[in-house]
Write an enzyme that holds these catalytic residues in place. Structure first.
Site, PDB file in Angstrom:
ATOM      1  N   CYS A  58       0.810  -1.216   0.000  1.00 19.50           N
ATOM      2  CA  CYS A  58       0.000   0.000   0.000  1.00 19.50           C
ATOM      3  C   CYS A  58       0.847   1.272   0.000  1.00 19.50           C
ATOM      4  CB  CYS A  58      -0.916  -0.017   1.223  1.00 19.50           C
ATOM      5  SG  CYS A  58      -1.881   1.502   1.428  1.00 19.50           S
ATOM      6  N   TRP A  91      -7.374  -7.868   4.919  1.00 12.58           N
ATOM      7  CA  TRP A  91      -5.928  -7.963   5.150  1.00 12.58           C
ATOM      8  C   TRP A  91      -5.647  -8.994   6.247  1.00 12.58           C
ATOM      9  CZ3 TRP A  91      -3.341  -6.027   1.392  1.00 12.58           C
ATOM     10  CH2 TRP A  91      -3.759  -4.849   0.745  1.00 12.58           C
ATOM     11  N   ARG A 123     -14.437  -0.472   4.095  1.00 12.43           N
ATOM     12  CA  ARG A 123     -13.326  -1.418   4.072  1.00 12.43           C
ATOM     13  C   ARG A 123     -12.412  -1.191   5.274  1.00 12.43           C
ATOM     14  NH1 ARG A 123      -9.878  -0.265   0.391  1.00 12.43           N
ATOM     15  NH2 ARG A 123     -10.905   1.504  -0.586  1.00 12.43           N
ATOM     16  N   THR A 125      -9.038  -0.633   6.234  1.00 11.89           N
ATOM     17  CA  THR A 125      -7.912  -0.175   5.427  1.00 11.89           C
ATOM     18  C   THR A 125      -6.626  -0.064   6.233  1.00 11.89           C
ATOM     19  OG1 THR A 125      -8.475   2.136   5.879  1.00 11.89           O
ATOM     20  CG2 THR A 125      -9.435   1.140   3.898  1.00 11.89           C
ATOM     21  N   VAL A 126      -5.516  -0.047   5.492  1.00 19.28           N
ATOM     22  CA  VAL A 126      -4.215   0.326   6.023  1.00 19.28           C
ATOM     23  C   VAL A 126      -3.786   1.593   5.296  1.00 19.28           C
ATOM     24  CG1 VAL A 126      -3.440  -1.975   6.692  1.00 19.28           C
ATOM     25  CG2 VAL A 126      -3.101  -1.235   4.336  1.00 19.28           C
ATOM     26  N   TYR A 189      -5.322   4.889  -9.524  1.00 21.87           N
ATOM     27  CA  TYR A 189      -6.465   4.056  -9.154  1.00 21.87           C
ATOM     28  C   TYR A 189      -7.719   4.476  -9.922  1.00 21.87           C
ATOM     29  CZ  TYR A 189      -3.724   2.074  -5.346  1.00 21.87           C
ATOM     30  OH  TYR A 189      -2.770   1.416  -4.619  1.00 21.87           O
TER      31      TYR A 189
END
Length: 329
Positions: A58, A91, A123, A125-126, A189
């Site tokens: 990421c 994840w 989501r 997320t990281v 993206y």
């Protein structure tokens, strides 16, 4: 058992709600945005209290690791790493012994999101910061997180740490960061996740127009704001490092490779010689994450052999153009 059956509604992948009616990719907002600081309601700065979860895949997470390393905060903030390929359950701490984070004692990141906020439906997320003392997610605001490491956490910086967010440049840095995010960081993206030809082409054109502009800017100075690295350089670098390995093919951003830009390519190689940038750049994880993960349509999970990554160790020309680096990072 699917993660939503056990822990609730936390999403694990890009959902239809992240695509507009015209087919444009619209990234979800961050949910946990309480800032670090000493003001009322802010997160207290305290060594050993927080755990930063990241994956080398990421870009938003990688820039946190670069900042921590540059500022000497690695001993103050513990770090947990999830695998580079996001599973159907989100994840996963697949790199840890037993597939469980040794501090949080969880297998999948959505578990701690669901524990913290059962009502959350986005989501998991990281990057994400977890308060180990309260066992709660406290911040996943990647837009501002590096700025908190650079400012609120300054009392814990190592001696001689660089000023990545100088006060006299903050307005200019913030302005450039917004452009870099919308048109480059997230621009790839927008191209890769577009669901219409029109939105793909729109994002593609904006991305390469901005890269051309940055190429020109970096013909005149070693870094984005002169001869010293700033927060903006960290933010641009993480996209450049992924460009030829992932975005060029997976996201159809194929007008040029990074290596086709003289200044952007040499600038990226220059930053890669700095330990904080190099140590946070895991090309193998990046390749796996984009080519084997849900970013790619790759039903047989074939991992490309190229590109040749040894070229990142070839000499850059930034010393020749601008003189020796004035600060040791």
């Amino acid at each position: 058992m699917a993660i939503e059956e056990k822990f609730g509604k936390v999403s694990t992948s890009e959902d239809t709600h992240e695509v507009s009616q015209t087919g444009a990719f619209v990234r979800q907002d961050n949910y946990f945005v309480t800032p670090f600081g000493d003001g009322e309601g802010e997160l207290p700065v305290e060594a050993g209290r927080y755990r930063l979860i990241w994956t080398p895949l990421c870009p938003w997470a990688t820039r946190q690791i670069i900042a921590l390393k540059l500022l000497g905060l690695e001993d103050a903030v513990s770090v947990g790493t999830v695998g580079p390929v996001r599973t159907e359950n989100g994840w996963e701490f697949s790199l840890d012994e037993g597939g469980v984070d040794p501090v949080l004692k969880i297998r999948f990141l959505p578990e701690i999101y669901a524990e913290t906020a059962p009502e959350y439906e986005g989501r998991a997320t990281v990057p994400v910061v977890v308060d180990v003392k309260t066992r709660k997610v406290v911040n996943n605001d990647y837009h501002h997180l590096t700025n908190y490491w650079e400012t609120a956490w300054k009392p814990l910086h190592k001696e001689g740490a660089p000023d990545l967010y100088p006060e006299e440049l903050r307005e200019d840095i913030d302005e450039l960061n917004a452009v870099i995010f919308h048109e480059v960081n997230n621009g790839v993206y927008k191209s890769g996740f577009a669901q219409s030809q029109e939105e793909y082409e729109k994002a593609y054109d904006v991305l390469f127009q901005r890269l051309d502009w940055l190429e020109e800017r970096l013909s005149k100075s070693r870094y984005l704001f002169g001869d010293q690295i700033t927060d903006s350089d960290i933010r641009l670098y993480v996209t450049l490092a992924r460009f030829d390995v992932g975005y060029y093919f997976c996201f159809k951003t194929n007008r040029n490779r990074l290596t086709d830009f003289e200044n952007l390519w040499n600038y990226a190689k220059d930053l890669y010689t700095i330990p904080a940038f190099r140590e946070a750049t895991d090309f193998d994880s990046i390749k796996k994450g984009y080519h084997l993960g849900n970013h790619a349509h790759n039903p047989y999970n074939i991992l490309p052999l190229g590109p040749d990554l040894s070229i990142w160790d070839e000499p850059h020309n930034r010393d020749e153009k601008f003189g020796k680096r004035k600060f040791e990072y």
